[in-house]
Design an enzyme around this catalytic site. Structure first.
Site, PDB file in Angstrom:
ATOM      1  N   SER A 146      -5.180  31.667 -15.747  1.00 27.12           N
ATOM      2  CA  SER A 146      -4.097  30.785 -15.317  1.00 27.12           C
ATOM      3  C   SER A 146      -3.876  30.950 -13.820  1.00 27.12           C
ATOM      4  O   SER A 146      -4.092  32.036 -13.259  1.00 27.12           O
ATOM      5  CB  SER A 146      -2.804  31.126 -16.060  1.00 27.12           C
ATOM      6  OG  SER A 146      -1.699  30.415 -15.508  1.00 27.12           O
ATOM      7  N   TYR A 159       3.406  37.019 -18.792  1.00 24.92           N
ATOM      8  CA  TYR A 159       2.295  36.069 -18.878  1.00 24.92           C
ATOM      9  C   TYR A 159       1.391  36.186 -17.652  1.00 24.92           C
ATOM     10  O   TYR A 159       0.163  36.270 -17.770  1.00 24.92           O
ATOM     11  CB  TYR A 159       2.854  34.658 -19.003  1.00 24.92           C
ATOM     12  CG  TYR A 159       1.816  33.564 -19.054  1.00 24.92           C
ATOM     13  CD1 TYR A 159       1.148  33.276 -20.239  1.00 24.92           C
ATOM     14  CD2 TYR A 159       1.516  32.805 -17.926  1.00 24.92           C
ATOM     15  CE1 TYR A 159       0.190  32.263 -20.297  1.00 24.92           C
ATOM     16  CE2 TYR A 159       0.569  31.796 -17.974  1.00 24.92           C
ATOM     17  CZ  TYR A 159      -0.090  31.531 -19.151  1.00 24.92           C
ATOM     18  OH  TYR A 159      -1.032  30.531 -19.204  1.00 24.92           O
ATOM     19  N   ALA A 160       2.005  36.192 -16.455  1.00 28.80           N
ATOM     20  CA  ALA A 160       1.229  36.295 -15.222  1.00 28.80           C
ATOM     21  C   ALA A 160       0.436  37.595 -15.186  1.00 28.80           C
ATOM     22  O   ALA A 160      -0.737  37.618 -14.782  1.00 28.80           O
ATOM     23  CB  ALA A 160       2.157  36.200 -14.017  1.00 28.80           C
ATOM     24  N   ALA A 161       1.056  38.692 -15.609  1.00 28.13           N
ATOM     25  CA  ALA A 161       0.364  39.974 -15.627  1.00 28.13           C
ATOM     26  C   ALA A 161      -0.814  39.953 -16.600  1.00 28.13           C
ATOM     27  O   ALA A 161      -1.900  40.483 -16.304  1.00 28.13           O
ATOM     28  CB  ALA A 161       1.341  41.085 -16.006  1.00 28.13           C
ATOM     29  N   SER A 162      -0.610  39.339 -17.758  1.00 28.06           N
ATOM     30  CA  SER A 162      -1.702  39.273 -18.734  1.00 28.06           C
ATOM     31  C   SER A 162      -2.865  38.454 -18.205  1.00 28.06           C
ATOM     32  O   SER A 162      -4.035  38.813 -18.395  1.00 28.06           O
ATOM     33  CB  SER A 162      -1.193  38.691 -20.063  1.00 28.06           C
ATOM     34  OG  SER A 162      -0.897  37.309 -19.964  1.00 28.06           O
ATOM     35  N   LYS A 163      -2.566  37.363 -17.508  1.00 20.30           N
ATOM     36  CA  LYS A 163      -3.629  36.507 -16.986  1.00 20.30           C
ATOM     37  C   LYS A 163      -4.324  37.141 -15.794  1.00 20.30           C
ATOM     38  O   LYS A 163      -5.533  36.940 -15.590  1.00 20.30           O
ATOM     39  CB  LYS A 163      -3.059  35.134 -16.629  1.00 20.30           C
ATOM     40  CG  LYS A 163      -2.622  34.319 -17.843  1.00 20.30           C
ATOM     41  CD  LYS A 163      -3.768  34.107 -18.826  1.00 20.30           C
ATOM     42  CE  LYS A 163      -3.393  33.183 -19.978  1.00 20.30           C
ATOM     43  NZ  LYS A 163      -4.527  32.936 -20.905  1.00 20.30           N
TER      44      LYS A 163
END
Length: 253
Positions: A146, A159-163
């Site tokens: 992402s 979410y940002a960390a996972s992506k």
């Protein structure tokens, strides 16, 4: 001579998160390009609708309700693939969740859930399917990241960390599986799917479009075509790379 790096019409590909949105678009795009599609999702009814539409395009389709955050479910699903089709050529890691919440209001349990699906799930699917690719001497993995991995996202630190983890995971996995299996990452921006509409009104989306140089919202097929490129012969010398599919809203270095 069998191409080591390219998707053939006789190959099979696994697509996770295939029931709707980008995953559905990817599945439909691949339906006319390979012999077998294995579609996973947690949403049974829309998954079957995607399968029906892919079959209408001539693909042989297997579906299974799979939560990629659950290792046992993935193991069982991979065993079923092996029994039915043998080894697969491609894996498209697309499944993901994005519950909007601020850092201060979030919980450890929610962070663990997001990371389990969005990052650990990608590792698990790759770990279980890549050995078959190595045995066959050919394969390709495409991870869906992402733009949030590079620019952050309010109400979406988890979410940002996972992506961001997906982007880094892609690089290391590419090094470990080369030269037999290529691994790349596609990073969509704002897309015309249900996901952004959880938190954005149509007016919000129209306003966001003003900051997209290409002047429109992304379509699932925009992402699907890049996935198809990474699986295909024109990307035979590309591995460990991340590409943004966001209309120029975020220009990656």
């Amino acid at each position: 001579m069998v191409s080591r790096s390219s998707l053939l019409s006789t190959d099979a590909v696994v697509v996770t998160g295939a029931a709707q949105g980008l995953g559905r678009g990817i599945a439909l795009h691949l339906a006319g390009r390979c012999a077998g599609l294995i579609l996973w999702d947690v949403l049974a009814s829309p998954l079957e609708k995607t399968a029906e539409d892919c079959r209408a395009r001539g693909a042989r389709v297997l579906t299974r309700v799979v939560d990629i955050g659950e290792e046992k479910q993935i193991h069982t699903a991979v065993e079923a693939i092996s029994a039915e089709l043998g080894d697969v050529f491609g894996l498209v890691n697309n499944a993901g969740i994005f519950p909007r919440i601020s850092v201060l209001n979030s919980t450890t349990e929610l962070w663990e859930k997001v990371l389990r699906v969005n990052l650990l799930g990608y590792y698990l699917t790759a770990r279980m399917l890549a050995p078959g690719m190595l045995r066959a001497g050919r394969g390709a993995i495409v991870n869906v990241g992402s733009t949030a991995a590079f620019r952050g996202h309010p109400q979406g630190a988890h979410y940002a960390a996972s992506k961001a983890g997906v982007v880094s995971f892609t690089k290391t996995l590419a090094l470990e599986l080369a030269p037999t299996v290529r691994v790349n990452c596609v990073n969509p921006g704002l897309s015309d799917t249900a996901q952004p509409r959880i938190a954005m009104s149509e007016d919000d989306i129209c306003e966001a479009i003003q900051n997209i140089p290409m002047g429109r919202i992304g379509q699932p097929d925009d992402v699907a075509r890049v996935v198809g490129f990474f699986l295909g012969p024109d990307a035979s010398f590309i591995t460990g790379q991340s590409i943004g599919v966001n209309g120029g809203a975020w220009m990656m270095p």
